[in-house]
Motif scaffolding. Structure first.
Motif, PDB file in Angstrom:
ATOM      1  N   UNK A  21       0.813  -1.219   0.000  1.00  0.00           N
ATOM      2  CA  UNK A  21       0.000   0.000   0.000  1.00  0.00           C
ATOM      3  C   UNK A  21       0.844   1.267   0.000  1.00  0.00           C
ATOM      4  N   UNK A  22       2.071   1.185   0.451  1.00  0.00           N
ATOM      5  CA  UNK A  22       2.959   2.342   0.495  1.00  0.00           C
ATOM      6  C   UNK A  22       3.513   2.681  -0.888  1.00  0.00           C
ATOM      7  N   UNK A  27       3.831   0.940  -9.573  1.00  0.00           N
ATOM      8  CA  UNK A  27       4.853   0.025  -9.072  1.00  0.00           C
ATOM      9  C   UNK A  27       4.216  -1.306  -8.660  1.00  0.00           C
ATOM     10  N   UNK A  28       3.061  -1.247  -8.016  1.00  0.00           N
ATOM     11  CA  UNK A  28       2.316  -2.473  -7.718  1.00  0.00           C
ATOM     12  C   UNK A  28       1.936  -3.192  -9.009  1.00  0.00           C
ATOM     13  N   UNK A  29       1.538  -2.429 -10.019  1.00  0.00           N
ATOM     14  CA  UNK A  29       1.205  -3.022 -11.313  1.00  0.00           C
ATOM     15  C   UNK A  29       2.389  -3.739 -11.931  1.00  0.00           C
ATOM     16  N   UNK A  68      15.020  -1.101  -6.070  1.00  0.00           N
ATOM     17  CA  UNK A  68      15.929  -0.066  -5.580  1.00  0.00           C
ATOM     18  C   UNK A  68      15.238   1.291  -5.544  1.00  0.00           C
ATOM     19  N   UNK A  69      14.405   1.573  -6.537  1.00  0.00           N
ATOM     20  CA  UNK A  69      13.613   2.801  -6.517  1.00  0.00           C
ATOM     21  C   UNK A  69      12.666   2.803  -5.319  1.00  0.00           C
ATOM     22  N   UNK A  70      12.045   1.659  -5.045  1.00  0.00           N
ATOM     23  CA  UNK A  70      11.126   1.562  -3.910  1.00  0.00           C
ATOM     24  C   UNK A  70      11.857   1.828  -2.595  1.00  0.00           C
ATOM     25  N   UNK A  71      13.050   1.262  -2.443  1.00  0.00           N
ATOM     26  CA  UNK A  71      13.812   1.434  -1.203  1.00  0.00           C
ATOM     27  C   UNK A  71      14.292   2.876  -1.055  1.00  0.00           C
TER      28      UNK A  71
END
Length: 112
Positions: A21-22, A27-29, A68-71
Motif C-alpha cells: 500500500x505504500x 509500481x504495484x502493477x 531499488x527505486x522503492x527502497x
C-alpha cells in the motif's frame, strides 16, 4: 524465475493488486506483471530457448531497478533497513548477469 512468479502470485491472491500500500499504483502493477514475465522466462528457459535468457536478464534488471527505486525513492530507506529481500534480489541479479554468457552459448536460437 518460476519461484518469483509463485511469490508474486501468492502476494496477489493474499493481499490483492495493491499488496504494498505504500508503493505507487504503477509500481504495484509492475510487480504484479512479474507473474507473467517470470513465468514466460522460466518456461522459455525450461524449453532451452535463448530468448528465455534475454527475458530473464531484462526482467531481473527491471525488478532490481524497481526495488531499488522503492527502497531509496519511495521509502527513503537503505538496503540495511529491513530490505533483506532486495539484498537477496541483488545477489540473484549478480548471479544471473555473471553466469548469463555461459548458457547463452548453449541455448538454442529461436526458429523463425
Amino acid at each position: 524465475m518460476l519461484y518469483g512468479a509463485c511469490v508474486h502470485l501468492i502476494e496477489l491472491l493474499l493481499w490483492g493488486f495493491r499488496s504494498r500500500t505504500w508503493a505507487p499504483l504503477w509500481l504495484n502493477g509492475f510487480w504484479n506483471s512479474l507473474i507473467v514475465l517470470d513465468t514466460l522466462s522460466g518456461a522459455l528457459l525450461l524449453k532451452g530457448r535463448r530468448s528465455g535468457l534475454y527475458v530473464t536478464c531484462l526482467t531481473t534488471f527491471a525488478d532490481l531497478a524497481s526495488n531499488l527505486y522503492a527502497v531509496y525513492g519511495v521509502r527513503h530507506s537503505s538496503l540495511g533497513a529491513g530490505a533483506a529481500d532486495v539484498v537477496v534480489l541483488l545477489a540473484f541479479g549478480l548471479i544471473v548477469f555473471a553466469t548469463a554468457p555461459w548458457p547463452h552459448r548453449r541455448l538454442a536460437r529461436a526458429r523463425l
